[in-house]
Write a protein that holds these residues in place. Structure first.
Motif: not given
Length: 375
Positions: A227-231, A235-242, A271-276
């Protein structure tokens, strides 16, 4: 490979004798320590387990998910995926799926396209040409035409988000799995099957509809990624950093010192679920586990991405920013085996199980560089 040796360090005899279940132990565990059972015996046992569940009059979806978590035999994968994403009912009735297919056919009628739609079609065409470029199957004109059409229908039916680059990658394993129901696919080469040209067009349309509706079910669990701005990505980034800060503070500090942001390399991972990042055969196996997680798929995905970053730590800590980012953008994971992927997933699950149970009770001693002392 030296890269993999760094990823999976061997334990000493004394460590093994003093084994205790903690995250530090699991993080460093080698996937090559366990004595391997004959793959033929394992495969036969797995087939029998799936047969028992799938032959039930009303299929036990929870039992099926437990089996699915550790991988599905190719023969049953299409049916199992459809069941666990709830595209088809567990009581073997075809009425619902027939109605769903008809619903898809209604959106296939050609009509005049406006300028915005033509722009989207151009974007989709370019993305389809770039999807899974290593495999001949995805260069076949019929596959490409099917792919373009279902992605455009996705765009039309989801006006809030529209088509977003990356959805094509998520859809690509579905193409292989559902096509394999009708023509045998080589899950190593992914070449065009020799009898593919004889596949009737109406069957290919049914496959297309299956791909589309299962893609819808999958993206329901990661809708915020697109969705817009890909929240969802943020949010995933925040958790990964923590998690990195807790599990490997020196790595966290290295990222800070080198001014390496997750967006430099992890946007595609998330975004791509590690598929690439893995060979197609492994991304299909990865989706077995992700789909088995149901509503928790996005959560396990965050822990899997985190674990992959942690495994890169020995390789990147000696590099400067540009060298580290280049490495992370081009991981040497194309040679990974299913054993290594399963180890990645199992470790991620252990992290998830630990941290989700202790949420709100984790404290970080930033001056301490020993993971085991803060867990």
């Amino acid at each position: 490979m030296a890269f993999l040796k760094k990823f999976f360090g061997q334990k000493t005899d004394s460590q093994s004798s003093l084994y205790k279940t903690n995250l530090n132990e699991i993080y460093n565990k080698s996937p090559f320590q366990k004595k391997q059972i004959s793959s033929t015996i394992q495969d036969q046992k797995k087939l029998e387990q799936f047969e028992l569940v799938l032959e039930q009059q009303i299929i036990d979806l929870e039992a099926l998910k437990k089996l699915t978590w550790r991988g599905i035999p190719n023969e049953y994968r299409a049916k199992v995926w459809k069941l666990i994403v709830k595209y088809i009912p567990p009581n073997h009735m075809n009425k619902i799926i027939n109605n769903t297919l008809r619903n898809y056919y209604e959106h296939m009628n050609e009509q005049e396209r406006d300028e915005n739609e033509r722009k989207i079609i151009k974007i989709i065409q370019n993305d389809v040409l770039r999807t899974q470029p290593d495999y001949k199957l995805f260069r076949d004109p019929r596959i490409q035409e099917m792919f373009k059409r279902l992605l455009f229908i996705w765009n039309m039916r989801h006006p809030m988000s529209g088509y977003v680059q990356g959805i094509n990658d998520v859809a690509s394993p579905l193409v292989v799995v559902f096509l394999n129901e009708y023509v045998p696919i080589d899950f190593n080469s992914f070449d065009v099957p020799s009898n593919f040209d004889k596949l009737p067009e109406e069957i290919l349309i049914d496959i297309e509809a299956d791909i589309y509706w299962c893609l819808c079910k999958i993206i329901e669990n990661i809708q915020d990624y697109f969705t817009a701005n890909q929240p969802g990505v943020q949010e995933a980034y925040v958790k990964i950093r923590e998690l990195i800060k807790i599990l490997d503070y020196p790595l966290y500090q290295y990222f800070e010192d080198q001014q390496i942001d997750l967006n430099h390399f992890a946007f595609r991972w998330v975004l791509c679920l590690l598929i690439r990042e893995f060979p197609l055969s492994l991304t299909i196996r990865l989706l077995d586990t992700y789909l088995a997680e149901g509503d928790e798929m996005a959560n396990l995905h965050v822990y899997t991405v985190t674990n992959l970053i942690l495994k890169c730590a020995p390789e990147i800590k000696s590099k400067n920013m540009s060298e580290a980012v280049i490495f992370l953008q081009n991981l040497p994971t194309k040679e990974w085996t299913e054993v290594q992927l399963e180890m990645l997933l199992q470790e991620a699950f252990v992290f998830q199980d630990h941290f989700e149970k202790t949420k709100g009770h984790l404290k970080l001693n930033q001056g301490n560089t020993n993971r085991s002392s803060i867990l």
